[in-house]
Design a protein around this motif. Structure first.
Motif, PDB file in Angstrom:
ATOM      1  N   SER A 136       4.874  -9.399  -9.970  1.00 15.89           N
ATOM      2  CA  SER A 136       4.400  -9.761  -8.639  1.00 15.89           C
ATOM      3  C   SER A 136       4.955  -8.783  -7.622  1.00 15.89           C
ATOM      4  O   SER A 136       6.038  -8.230  -7.823  1.00 15.89           O
ATOM      5  CB  SER A 136       4.898 -11.162  -8.258  1.00 15.89           C
TER       6      SER A 136
ATOM      7  N   SER B 146       1.391 -12.430  -8.978  1.00 20.30           N
ATOM      8  CA  SER B 146       1.031 -12.725  -7.583  1.00 20.30           C
ATOM      9  C   SER B 146       1.212 -11.519  -6.683  1.00 20.30           C
ATOM     10  O   SER B 146       1.988 -10.606  -6.977  1.00 20.30           O
ATOM     11  CB  SER B 146       1.927 -13.847  -7.040  1.00 20.30           C
ATOM     12  N   THR B 147       0.460 -11.574  -5.563  1.00 18.65           N
ATOM     13  CA  THR B 147       0.688 -10.625  -4.479  1.00 18.65           C
ATOM     14  C   THR B 147       1.064 -11.461  -3.274  1.00 18.65           C
ATOM     15  O   THR B 147       0.278 -12.295  -2.828  1.00 18.65           O
ATOM     16  CB  THR B 147      -0.611  -9.846  -4.175  1.00 18.65           C
TER      17      THR B 147
ATOM     18  N   LYS C 123      -4.468 -14.506 -11.130  1.00 21.33           N
ATOM     19  CA  LYS C 123      -3.693 -14.003  -9.992  1.00 21.33           C
ATOM     20  C   LYS C 123      -3.658 -14.974  -8.819  1.00 21.33           C
ATOM     21  O   LYS C 123      -4.635 -15.676  -8.550  1.00 21.33           O
ATOM     22  CB  LYS C 123      -4.313 -12.691  -9.488  1.00 21.33           C
TER      23      LYS C 123
END
Ligand code: UD1
Ligand code: CA
Length: 456
Positions: free
Chosen positions: A352, A369-370, A393
């Motif tokens: 992430s 994740s972003t 995601k």
């Protein structure tokens, strides 16, 4: 002279009491044989031949990436027999260096000194004088002080056993001569083995001088035969690394409780490392970094002014300037944190990116994740990234506020400046600037009575 190095690594290592071939036991996370290879590899114009035998498959498999030629010695009939296995590889004009695969701490400078002594008229031998020479081949010298032969412990007379100068096994010989002498070895000795050491007497009888040199320290030429010796050399090696780091300006709260299993490829100033820290693989550490007690950091980049509190496990991560991690945080591979990120206790981050100034302070799992900048992720937030088959995601926009105990069911996007109410299970994208929550309605039941315990 071109150099050919022969590393003898066929021996069994019975006293290790191990399934693992001896030369694959590790010092500072690297197999013994790899230490010997790495040192030899740093010598110029060097061709490396390894004689292997015990645990052949595992040895080849573990070290398949190194640039050497391998030769199997199917039966271990002695050090001379081991070198005979590669005799047809030796070129007449070469200087041939003999090393042992279980002597891991030999220094390049010691080898250079040794190699300076080898020529057509001289054989170079590395010897050391020990308080307790038991088990080693003894160096026999004549009245003029010249070496005349080496006698193995088992073949030695009582007076020869008193000699404290011993053979380290490491030597350098001119190629043509070595080949000639190898052909003449006999196994008429106490162990019925072909001793490489018998070439010393042959050299002397042909007026080839035996020139000795010594290592800087005894530890350089110690071999590993059992796990006590393994741990001794591990501490010797770690102590050297700690000293080098302190010389370069790193504060180690206790150098005896610090382990470097790999390298620090970039090292800033004013780094402070508390006790029981393990640095593994290849790390880069910036200026003013503090690492708390009991952290394990592997293959990571730690930028300036980062503080890592105690008990963190960090692998293949980038930690941006001014960030603060832990205590008790786990950063798993492909975690990229920008500047001034806070990752708190019992937080796990995997694969992430987290942008500037975001905070994930308690008990959360963020995977695949972003996360944007200035995001606040409340305690107990989980990205549900895995449906049991595939990974998905999660995207969290800048300035978002995720209430505590939220599950984000990926794939899902949280808009910029969105707020998620605590305790929500978020299954659909949440628009920016809005409050999104999913919670069962709270009710209160008036007049409700607690159950009471039945009599019988
Ligand atoms: C050898 C030397 C001895 C020296 C000592 C230093 C001989 C005859 N003796 O004794 O003078 O003081 O090292 O430690 O050389 N190996 C093979 N194939 C074999 C036998 C050995 O590859 O058939 C390898 C081993 O894996 C090891 C090295 O050669 O890496 C030395 O073998 P080892 O049995 O330990 O030699 P020593 O008898 O102790
Ligand atoms: Ca030995």
């Amino acid at each position: 002279m071109n150099l050919t190095t022969i590393i003898l690594a066929a021996g069994k290592g019975t006293r290790m009491r191990s399934e693992l071939p001896k030369v694959l036991h590790k010092i500072a996370g690297r197999p013994l044989l790899r230490h010997v290879y790495d040192m030899s590899h740093s010598l110029e114009n060097n061709r490396i031949l390894i004689v292997y035998g015990h645990g052949a498959e595992r040895v080849l498999d573990t070290l398949k990436d190194i640039d050497v030629a391998w030769f199997e010695q199917k039966q271990q009939l002695g050090t001379g027999h081991a070198v005979q296995q590669v005799a047809d590889q030796i070129k007449d004009g070469d200087a041939v260096l003999i090393l042992y695969g279980d002597v891991p701490l030999l220094k390049q400078s010691t080898v250079q000194k040794l190699l300076a002594n080898v020529s057509e008229n001289s054989l170079a031998l590395l010897t050391v004088t020990l308080d307790n020479p038991k088990g080693y081949g003894r160096i026999v010298r004549n009245d003029a002080g010249w070496v005349t032969r080496i006698v193995e412990e088992k073949d030695a007379t009582e007076s020869e056993k008193k000699i404290r100068e011993v053979n380290t096994g490491i030597m350098a010989v001119q190629g043509a001569q070595l080949k000639k002498w190898l052909g003449k070895l006999k196994n008429h000795n106490a162990q019925g083995e072909y001793y490489l050491t018998d070439i010393i007497e042959m050299a002397v009888s042909e007026q080839v001088a035996v020139v000795t040199s010594q290592p800087e320290t005894e530890d350089e030429v110690l071999g590993v035969n059992d796990r006590n010796q393994l741990s001794h050399l591990e501490r010797v090696y770690q102590n050297e690394q700690s000293k080098a780091l302190m010389t370069q300006g790193v504060t180690l709260y206790d150098p005896a409780r610090f382990d470097l299993r790999g390298s620090i490829d970039a090292l800033g100033q004013d780094i402070e490392i508390d006790i029981n820290v393990i640095l593994e693989g290849r790390n880069r550490i910036g200026n003013n970094v503090r690492v708390g007690a009991n952290c394990r950091i592997k293959d990571s980049v730690i930028e300036d002014n980062v503080e890592i509190l105690p008990n963190c496990v960090i692998e293949n991560a980038v930690i941006g300037q001014g960030s603060r991690i832990g205590p008790f945080a786990r950063l798993r591979p492909e975690t990229i944190l920008a500047e001034n990120v806070h990752i708190g206790n019992f937080v796990e981050i995997k694969k992430s990116t987290v942008a500037d100034g975001s905070k994930i302070n308690h008990l959360s799992y963020i995977g695949d994740s972003t996360v944007g900048s200035k995001v606040n992720i409340g305690a107990g937030t989980i990205t549900c990234n895995y449906d049991g088959v595939n990974k998905f995601k999660t995207v969290i926009g800048d300035g978002a506020f995720i209430g505590s105990d939220t599950q984000l069911i990926a794939p899902v996007t949280i808009g910029n400046n969105a707020t998620i109410g605590a305790g929500s299970t978020i299954t659909r994208d949440s628009p920016e600037n809005q409050l999104t929550l999913s919670r069962a309605k709270q009710i209160s039941v008036s007049g409700w009575q607690r159950p009471v315990k039945k009599e019988n």
